[in-house]
Structure formats: C-alpha cells, structure tokens
Scaffold this active site. Sequence first.
Site, mmCIF file in Angstrom:
data_model
loop_
_atom_site.group_PDB
_atom_site.id
_atom_site.type_symbol
_atom_site.label_atom_id
_atom_site.label_comp_id
_atom_site.label_asym_id
_atom_site.label_seq_id
_atom_site.Cartn_x
_atom_site.Cartn_y
_atom_site.Cartn_z
ATOM 1 N N ALA A 69 41.006 18.557 36.866
ATOM 2 C CA ALA A 69 40.598 18.507 35.460
ATOM 3 C C ALA A 69 39.694 19.713 35.224
ATOM 4 C CB ALA A 69 39.848 17.211 35.192
ATOM 5 N N GLY A 114 42.388 16.176 39.502
ATOM 6 C CA GLY A 114 43.398 15.823 38.500
ATOM 7 C C GLY A 114 44.781 16.380 38.819
ATOM 8 N N GLU A 117 46.213 13.971 41.208
ATOM 9 C CA GLU A 117 46.505 12.764 40.417
ATOM 10 C C GLU A 117 47.759 12.943 39.566
ATOM 11 O OE1 GLU A 117 42.361 12.870 38.957
ATOM 12 O OE2 GLU A 117 42.306 10.734 39.433
ATOM 13 N N GLU A 137 36.323 15.168 44.001
ATOM 14 C CA GLU A 137 35.382 14.830 42.915
ATOM 15 C C GLU A 137 33.972 14.548 43.402
ATOM 16 O OE1 GLU A 137 38.491 13.757 43.116
ATOM 17 O OE2 GLU A 137 39.439 14.027 41.154
HETATM 18 N N1 COA Z 1 38.071 23.447 36.324
HETATM 19 C C1 COA Z 1 37.712 24.554 35.673
HETATM 20 N N2 COA Z 1 37.886 25.785 36.163
HETATM 21 C C2 COA Z 1 38.448 25.870 37.380
HETATM 22 C C3 COA Z 1 38.830 24.752 38.134
HETATM 23 C C4 COA Z 1 38.627 23.483 37.547
HETATM 24 N N3 COA Z 1 38.982 22.359 38.170
HETATM 25 N N4 COA Z 1 39.347 25.170 39.313
HETATM 26 C C5 COA Z 1 39.289 26.514 39.299
HETATM 27 N N5 COA Z 1 38.742 26.938 38.136
HETATM 28 C C6 COA Z 1 38.514 28.319 37.707
HETATM 29 C C7 COA Z 1 37.310 28.929 38.405
HETATM 30 O O1 COA Z 1 36.108 28.556 37.742
HETATM 31 C C8 COA Z 1 37.634 30.388 38.270
HETATM 32 O O2 COA Z 1 37.358 30.793 36.950
HETATM 33 P P1 COA Z 1 36.608 32.226 36.665
HETATM 34 O O3 COA Z 1 37.530 33.239 37.269
HETATM 35 O O4 COA Z 1 36.541 32.274 35.167
HETATM 36 O O5 COA Z 1 35.284 32.135 37.370
HETATM 37 C C9 COA Z 1 39.161 30.440 38.408
HETATM 38 O O6 COA Z 1 39.610 29.121 38.103
HETATM 39 C C10 COA Z 1 39.624 30.776 39.812
HETATM 40 O O7 COA Z 1 39.023 29.858 40.722
HETATM 41 P P2 COA Z 1 38.126 30.305 41.984
HETATM 42 O O8 COA Z 1 37.221 29.165 42.326
HETATM 43 O O9 COA Z 1 37.502 31.628 41.727
HETATM 44 O O10 COA Z 1 39.288 30.457 43.084
HETATM 45 P P3 COA Z 1 39.114 30.348 44.670
HETATM 46 O O11 COA Z 1 40.407 30.809 45.234
HETATM 47 O O12 COA Z 1 37.849 30.961 45.121
HETATM 48 O O13 COA Z 1 38.994 28.752 44.942
HETATM 49 C C11 COA Z 1 39.570 26.424 44.657
HETATM 50 C C12 COA Z 1 40.053 27.894 44.672
HETATM 51 C C13 COA Z 1 40.723 25.548 44.196
HETATM 52 C C14 COA Z 1 39.127 26.001 46.078
HETATM 53 C C15 COA Z 1 38.360 26.297 43.700
HETATM 54 O O14 COA Z 1 38.733 26.871 42.440
HETATM 55 C C16 COA Z 1 37.911 24.885 43.444
HETATM 56 O O15 COA Z 1 37.238 24.289 44.280
HETATM 57 N N6 COA Z 1 38.251 24.329 42.252
HETATM 58 C C17 COA Z 1 37.780 23.059 41.813
HETATM 59 C C18 COA Z 1 38.506 21.962 42.513
HETATM 60 C C19 COA Z 1 37.968 20.627 42.061
HETATM 61 O O16 COA Z 1 36.826 20.258 42.316
HETATM 62 N N7 COA Z 1 38.807 19.889 41.360
HETATM 63 C C20 COA Z 1 38.468 18.572 40.912
HETATM 64 C C21 COA Z 1 37.987 18.625 39.521
HETATM 65 S S1 COA Z 1 37.669 16.993 38.922
#
Ligand code: COA
Length: 261
Positions: A69, A114, A117, A137
């Site tokens: 999400a 999400g 999910e 989460e």
């Molecule tokens: N919501 C909002 N933005 C998100 C996102 C999310 N769930 N997942 C990734 N993004 C955004 C990042 O903020 C980043 O944006 P920016 O370039 O404007 O800063 C962009 O997507 C790229 O992500 P980034 O984190 O830089 O990539 P990465 O390769 O370093 O890491 C992940 C990849 C998937 C490990 C990491 O993005 C992450 O942990 N995401 C969240 C996962 C999560 O907690 N999901 C559950 C949400 S309820």
Amino acid sequence: MQFPSFENVLLTAENGILTITINRPSKLNALNLKTMQEIEAAVAFLKNTPELKGAILTGAGEKAFVAGADIAEFAGLTPPKATEMAHRGHDILFSIERSAKPIIAAVNGFALGGGCELAMSCHFRVAADNAKFGQPEVNLGLIPGYGGTQRLTQLVGKGRANELMMTADMIGAEEALRIGLVNHVVPLANLQAKCQEILQKIFTKAPVAIAYVIESVNAAVDTNNGYSTEAEKFGQCFATEDVKEGTTAFLEKRKANFQGK
Ligand code: COA
C-alpha cells in the site's frame, strides 16, 4: 476492444485474456487509493466483457509486482478512517477472489504488504524467479490490512503465517513455492507465457463449472470474523505513536525506533 482509461493501471487483451498491469513503476507500483479504485474497475470490466474469459494481474517493470500500500497515504489516518480503508480494500480484493472468471497473479519482483495481499486474492500465483514476498507491516508499526492475516494463514498455515508477519522477513520465489504461496516458479522472461498457457487450458473447460469451482473453494473459508478483526486492529494501529514513527521513518529512509506506545 474499447478499454476504460486509467491513470495507474494498464489494460491489454489477447486471446480472451485481459492483462491488468499495475503501472506506477517510480513508486514500485505501490497501491494508492486511485490505483485500488482502478483495479476494482478493471475487474468489473473483465466481468462485463463477454469476450474476456480470464485475467493476468501483474506489475509494470522488472523490479516490482507491487511493493505495498502507498505508505505516503498513511500520514494522518485516524483509526476510524484506517478501519474504513481496510474494509474498502477487503471489498476490492473480494471482487478479485470472487470473480467468476479466473485471475492469476504473475508476480514479477517485490510483492510486499498490500502487494502480497493483492497476489493472494487472485485464484493462484505464478512467480518469476526474481519474485520476493513478505508482509513487512510490523516494520511500520502496522498489521496487514488488505486481508493478509487471513489469506496468508489460509495458504501457508498459522505457524508460517505468524512467523512471516512477526519477523517481516522477505522470502524468495523458491521458498514461496515450497510453502505453497505460489504454484510455479519460472524465469522472468517466461512469466506471461506460463500464465497464458495455464489460462488457455482452463478456457477449454466448462466456464460455468470453473465459476462454481471458484465459488465452492471460496466457500471453504468463512469471511465474516477474521476480516472484521483485521480491519478493526489495522485501525487501532493508527492510535499508536509507533505507527507515526514507523511510517515517518520509512519515508525519511531511516530505521524506526519503536516505543511500544
Ligand atoms: N509506499 C510508498 N512508496 C513506496 C513504497 C510503498 N509501499 N515502496 C516503495 N516506495 C517508493 C520509495 O519511497 C521510493 O520513492 P522515491 O524514489 O520517491 O524515494 C521508490 O518507491 C523506490 O523505492 P526504494 O525504497 O528507493 O527502492 P529499493 O530498491 O531501495 O527498496 C523495497 C525496495 C521494496 C525493499 C523498499 O521500497 C520497501 O521496503 N518498500 C516498502 C515495503 C513495505 O513496507 N510495504 C508494506 C507497506 S504496508
């Protein structure tokens, strides 16, 4: 075929298959509210278009299916609003799970929160070898709110579901295959072809019987209590200081420091 026009979801169709592609690659296809509405509309389009017999749900780019999400939209959510958001998410994912036409998730990279999910609401999942699954989460001071506590438990059992959700560990495609979260693992380049091949086989069977399989399999699970508990608890997370710390820490790209309050 005349497709509805969306901002964050792409639709294409070939040989009776609708491909629904979540298309926000700069945010790793994170599900903001607009994207969720468009997914719902895409599933309605599948239902209402007789030439379409099934769908593949996937993410744009090679890095992510859906990374969760949209965490940016969690800022300022009150508990009642968060509970409402979870109920709305449940309804949208039920529309996938209850679709009379088969919907396969083609998981091409991160399927987190999400995203996992969303994949689990599809009738089954095919993973590319670069797929990564998780319910992270608790890193944000939250619990899954789009049915993850329910469907992960159904798919992999209580013990594995508890461990995955408590540790926030990410698992790769082979481990997801081993625990029953996905049905097949294929090279990324073969992902679409594998899903198309399975759907074409299903299309040779009796469509009404396929719809009844879906309905009967869904009926194996009671959808009353668990989803309501999840939505309520998801909402209650937003009464904590930890959720502010967790979501702010993610957006500020630092580690969260939880106080248990
Ligand atoms: N919501 C909002 N933005 C998100 C996102 C999310 N769930 N997942 C990734 N993004 C955004 C990042 O903020 C980043 O944006 P920016 O370039 O404007 O800063 C962009 O997507 C790229 O992500 P980034 O984190 O830089 O990539 P990465 O390769 O370093 O890491 C992940 C990849 C998937 C490990 C990491 O993005 C992450 O942990 N995401 C969240 C996962 C999560 O907690 N999901 C559950 C949400 S309820």
